[in-house]
Scaffold this motif. Structure first.
Motif, PDB file in Angstrom:
ATOM      1  N   THR A   2       0.858  -1.184   0.000  1.00 17.20           N
ATOM      2  CA  THR A   2       0.000   0.000   0.000  1.00 17.20           C
ATOM      3  C   THR A   2       0.891   1.229   0.000  1.00 17.20           C
ATOM      4  OG1 THR A   2      -1.730   1.198   1.191  1.00 17.20           O
ATOM      5  CG2 THR A   2      -0.160  -0.043   2.519  1.00 17.20           C
ATOM      6  N   ARG A   3       0.430   2.277  -0.646  1.00 21.43           N
ATOM      7  CA  ARG A   3       1.180   3.533  -0.677  1.00 21.43           C
ATOM      8  C   ARG A   3       0.196   4.678  -0.686  1.00 21.43           C
ATOM      9  NH1 ARG A   3       3.345   1.362  -5.963  1.00 21.43           N
ATOM     10  NH2 ARG A   3       1.613   1.562  -7.425  1.00 21.43           N
ATOM     11  N   GLY A   4       0.709   5.831  -0.287  1.00 16.77           N
ATOM     12  CA  GLY A   4      -0.156   6.997  -0.261  1.00 16.77           C
ATOM     13  C   GLY A   4       0.465   8.112   0.562  1.00 16.77           C
ATOM     14  N   GLU A   5      -0.389   9.007   1.022  1.00 15.07           N
ATOM     15  CA  GLU A   5       0.082  10.182   1.744  1.00 15.07           C
ATOM     16  C   GLU A   5      -0.345  10.107   3.199  1.00 15.07           C
ATOM     17  OE1 GLU A   5      -0.404  15.075   1.595  1.00 15.07           O
ATOM     18  OE2 GLU A   5      -0.896  13.843  -0.163  1.00 15.07           O
ATOM     19  N   MET A   6       0.642  10.337   4.097  1.00 12.59           N
ATOM     20  CA  MET A   6       0.355  10.421   5.521  1.00 12.59           C
ATOM     21  C   MET A   6       0.153  11.893   5.875  1.00 12.59           C
ATOM     22  SD  MET A   6       3.084   7.627   7.036  1.00 12.59           S
ATOM     23  CE  MET A   6       4.533   8.494   6.454  1.00 12.59           C
ATOM     24  N   THR A   7       0.152  12.194   7.155  1.00 12.95           N
ATOM     25  CA  THR A   7       0.018  13.583   7.581  1.00 12.95           C
ATOM     26  C   THR A   7       1.264  14.373   7.222  1.00 12.95           C
ATOM     27  OG1 THR A   7       0.886  13.005   9.766  1.00 12.95           O
ATOM     28  CG2 THR A   7      -1.513  12.934   9.469  1.00 12.95           C
ATOM     29  N   ASN A   8       1.119  15.656   7.117  1.00 16.67           N
ATOM     30  CA  ASN A   8       2.242  16.560   6.839  1.00 16.67           C
ATOM     31  C   ASN A   8       2.929  16.259   5.506  1.00 16.67           C
ATOM     32  OD1 ASN A   8       1.844  17.837   9.345  1.00 16.67           O
ATOM     33  ND2 ASN A   8       3.072  16.255  10.363  1.00 16.67           N
ATOM     34  N   GLU A   9       2.140  15.734   4.561  1.00 19.15           N
ATOM     35  CA  GLU A   9       2.601  15.513   3.185  1.00 19.15           C
ATOM     36  C   GLU A   9       3.733  14.494   3.073  1.00 19.15           C
ATOM     37  OE1 GLU A   9       3.547  19.420   1.765  1.00 19.15           O
ATOM     38  OE2 GLU A   9       1.461  19.862   1.276  1.00 19.15           O
TER      39      GLU A   9
END
Length: 863
Positions: A399-406
């Protein structure tokens, strides 16, 4: 297909079936309108080629990369006459070389490819950006350059599954880890959620052999409204080819009245692909909140059978060779079957011109039940058939994507397995005498790799510079290499062993049960990779990677790169890097016996060469030491031009210094004392070995070269024409070679690849018609014929021409006819050693191959 399939292969099959079912079910829940909403806008013109390999920042165009990257689209790969992925890539990547491997043991099953003058396992292979597992096949005989290499088998990847291929031609071990000394090849799988392609192909060589049949298909399906399931399949069968002349020894036997001699007695050419099946599945699902899940799997299986060396019925060692008498006359090896040597079988029969007509052989052996010679079973000698069933499977999910604070993340796990199950037919275990089978399964090898990766990236905006991209990651890996014993008859010590008959299946003795087992290791790695946009026109990159292996320790490598847009249309780029290639677990532990030609006592003859682990006492006695990583330092500098008239041009120079290169030692003759020591260790078939080899860090090289890649589009003759040039110059020098690397091997390393190779392609489309022409040039080479001290000093440079004509009948169906090597060019004849040695009509390592022209027809249906 064989009944045996590993547990991993079964699991992959289940995963594929399940995924296909999910995809098909989900597709019924999505309307045609929803599918159309997900389609890309095709009115915006051609899409710029974007690569993900070579950088941890956002994907960028090939012109903006600080290191050379080639992007080859899926259509460009498929618009060729070749059907194997290795051959397809050679046409479009300037510094990639590959040749056919007739009669070369396991190399015939998995052919090695060489990028930038390096061995086949100096190039890291990725699929969708994830490391691909190695093949279980070790290249024991690899034409000098790839001797001992163990790289991935990229031929299991069907061309129809590929969206694009990204080739990073620069050292990248600091970014990706072991093996990336020559570069990185990343195969990006298709991710369409609708549409598909079906293709059928037939081809044959001008000589009338090597008929090939292939079908392939790709389909994209929606998986719910927010995902895709893309499936690709390929199936192929192909007949063998023969480019041989009759050997002098076989011709002499036939002239003397032996009517059992085949013509040719030994076949040089492509092996037979009994079947070759490949399957890939690629899946993606949008999880919302800028996150996605992904998975891709594959399963492949093929059976390949090739030729081996002819066994002369008068003098094959361990089978027919009874030594010589005081006058130097060849004697026949005769066995006593009584069990107590009461048969009084003759040991002094001279074979003469044709032993079958010798009255003593007829009366005292052929018609004597107490005595036996293999001429009774194979009166004309025999030529073994060697091959294997190769099974390959893998599973990758993440899985991949964006966490908090970019902060962006990518977490994944993977498992891959490659298995080769050898077979050898039309041969014997001489020690078993008349009770020997003629078919054997000598054993199998299994390579298994498991990995877990976690990567994070973030772009930081900064006041002093344009910005910085920061990336870091962790990796855990576990790999094993398992050897499984062959059937008992393939290594059994039979009753005739004490009488001088060889032990084990002749040509490829089986792996004994006492030597089977599994060896494994694990590794951990951490890296940091940063790119600094100093200004809009100036980019700097820096990477460092630490990796620790459980079997030999740790290593730290780094890389610096830069790109400067010095003018509107011209940019400079360059890099300096240190790299490494860890010895594989197979190289450190494998045991194997191969049949090869060698010069012994001034005479060229077949010998059985045992490859033993470097830690084996006999290997140590002959100078072996435990393997250590190869260490590299590389430099590159290049010029990129993107001109207003549409010309795209890159010119890149590279320089690679590689220390402690791993290879198999040249064959070292075993003395009687060595054989006695082996027997004392319990190596009961030691008397069958003539030479020993082992893996060793025993030489250093310096390789430099220049790659030129150019592309230009223009309107002409009422249509559009795309021109492309891929040019390479490479030079390798062996700086320091140890005692275990022969002078012939050194010259093969330096001169067996063409110093200059290029291809120029013109692809013209006009309405429903398409015409492609490609001119290929291969510089001259040197060959140590059969790796046996038989030099062919100059094999001349060659041109070949590929042609293809296609027509679209409608939006869905098209037909293509073409010819690879359309002018039927062949290498310079092997006039020095053809009939005298083994019947090879042409030099066997010729870069254009030995088969000549190949024509084909393709039918393609798209929907």
């Amino acid at each position: 297909m064989p009944a045996h399939i590993s547990k991993l292969s079964k699991s992959i099959k289940i995963a594929l079936t399940s995924a296909a079912t999910i995809g098909l079910v989900a597709s019924f829940g999505v309307s045609a309108q929803e599918q159309n909403n997900n389609e890309a806008d095709t009115t915006q013109g051609p899409v710029e080629k974007i690569a993900i390999v070579g950088t941890r920042a956002a994907p960028r165009s090939v012109g903006d990369s600080p290191v050379p990257v080639d992007i080859i689209g899926g259509e460009e790969i498929q618009n060729q006459g070749s059907t194997n992925m290795i051959d397809l890539l050679q046409t479009v990547v300037p510094s990639l070389n590959v040749n056919e491997q007739p009669i070369n043991d396991a190399s015939t099953l998995v052919r090695p490819a060489n990028l930038r003058g390096m061995a086949s396992d100096h190039t890291l292979i990725l699929v969708n950006g994830k490391r691909r597992h190695r093949s279980a096949v070790i290249t024991f005989l690899g034409g000098g350059l790839s001797d001992g290499a163990q790289g991935p088998d990229i031929s299991v990847i069907p061309a129809i599954a590929i969206k694009q291929v990204e080739v990073l031609r620069d050292g990248a071990a600091a970014q990706y880890g072991s093996d990336a000394i020559a570069g990185v090849v990343n195969f990006v799988l298709k991710d369409n959620q609708d549409g598909g392609t079906f293709e059928a192909r037939y081809g044959s060589y001008y000589e009338g052999d090597g008929d090939m049949y292939q079908v392939a298909g790709n389909i994209g399906l929606p998986m719910t409204e927010d995902g895709f399931a893309n499936f690709s399949m390929e199936y192929k069968e192909s007949d063998p080819t023969s480019r041989s002349v009759q050997r002098d020894d076989a011709a002499a036997l036939a002239a003397a009245g032996n009517t059992h001699i085949q013509n040719p007695a030994q076949v040089w050419g492509n092996p037979e692909f009994v079947y070759d099946f490949k399957f890939f599945g690629n899946f993606g699902l949008d999880l919302g909140n800028d996150r996605e899940a992904y998975m891709f799997v594959n399963w492949a299986e093929r059976e390949v059978e090739g030729g081996f060396y002819y066994r002369n019925p008068h003098n094959r060692g361990g089978v027919n060779d009874g030594g010589t008498d005081a006058d130097g006359n060849q004697l026949l090896l005769v066995g006593d079957l009584t069990g107590d040597m009461s048969g009084n079988c003759p040991t002094d029969i001279r074979v003469g011109d044709n032993v079958l007509e010798n009255p003593r052989y007829i009366n005292e052996v052929a018609n004597n039940p107490d005595c036996f010679a293999f001429n009774e079973m194979f009166p004309g000698g025999f030529t073994p058939k060697f091959g294997g069933v190769l099974t390959d499977a893998s599973f990758v999910a993440g899985t991949r994507g964006e966490m908090t604070n970019e902060w962006m993340y990518d977490a994944s796990v993977s498992i891959g397995q490659n298995e080769v199950d050898f077979f050898i037919r039309n041969t014997v275990n001489p020690s078993l005498g008349p009770d020997t089978p003629t078919e054997f399964n000598p054993g199998k090898y299994i390579q298994t790799e498991k990995r877990a990766n976690f990567d994070i990236t973030k772009f930081f905006e900064m006041d002093s510079i344009e910005g910085m991209n920061f990336a870091a990651g962790l990796e855990y890996g576990h790999e094993s290499y398992e050897a499984i014993a062959g059937d008992a008859k393939s290594y059994e010590v039979g009753p005739l062993a004490s009488q001088g008959f060889g032990i084990g299946s002749n040509g490829f003795p089986g792996l004994s049960a006492k030597f089977q087992g599994k060896d494994s290791r694990h590794s951990v790695a951490a890296y940091v990779d940063m790119e600094f946009n100093i200004t809009y026109d100036l980019l700097f990159g820096a990477a460092i990677r630490y990796e620790d292996f459980s079997d030999f320790g740790s290593t730290t490598k780094g890389k610096l790169s830069a790109r400067w847009q010095m003018m509107e249309n011209w940019a400079l780029r360059g890099a300096v890097a240190t790299g490494f290639k860890a010895p594989t677990i197979g190289q450190s532990n494998v045991r194997n016996v191969t049949t090869a030609f060698a010069t012994v006592g001034g005479e060229t003859k077949l010998v059985d060469r045992a490859t033993l682990p470097p830690t084996d006492p006999i290997s140590a006695q002959k100078g072996a030491t435990p393997l250590q990583p190869e260490e590299s330092t590389s430099y590159s500098m290049g010029l990129v031009g993107e001109l207003d008239n549409g010309l795209f041009l890159t010119i890149d120079y590279y320089h690679i210094e590689l220390e402690d290169r791993i290879s198999t030692a040249s064959g070292i003759e075993l003395t009687p004392e060595d054989i006695e020591a082996l027997l004392a260790q319990g190596v009961t078939d030691a008397s069958s070995f003539s030479q020993v080899s082992f893996f060793t860090n025993d030489f250093d090289t310096t390789t430099e070269g220049v790659d030129v890649v150019a592309n230009y589009n223009m309107e002409m003759f009422g249509g559009d024409t795309k021109f492309s040039l891929a040019y390479n110059w490479t030079s390798t020098e062996v700086d320091d070679a140890g005692d275990n690397v022969s002078a012939e091997r050194v010259r093969m390393l330096e001169d067996n690849l063409p110093a200059v190779r290029y291809s120029f392609t013109a692809n013209h489309t006009n309405g429903d018609w398409r015409v492609l022409g490609r001119l290929n040039y291969f510089g001259s080479i040197y060959e140590d014929h059969l790796d046996s001290g038989l030099p062919i000093d100059h094999i001349g440079s060659e041109y070949t021409l590929d042609l293809e004509l296609g027509y679209h009948f409608n939006d869905h169906f098209s037909m293509i006819v073409g010819a690879k090597n359309a002018l039927d060019n062949t290498p310079d004849r092997n006039t020095l050693w053809d009939t005298e040695i083994a019947g090879a009509k042409y030099p066997v390592t010729s870069p254009i191959g030995v088969n000549g022209g190949f024509y084909y027809i393709r039918g393609i249906y798209e929907f």
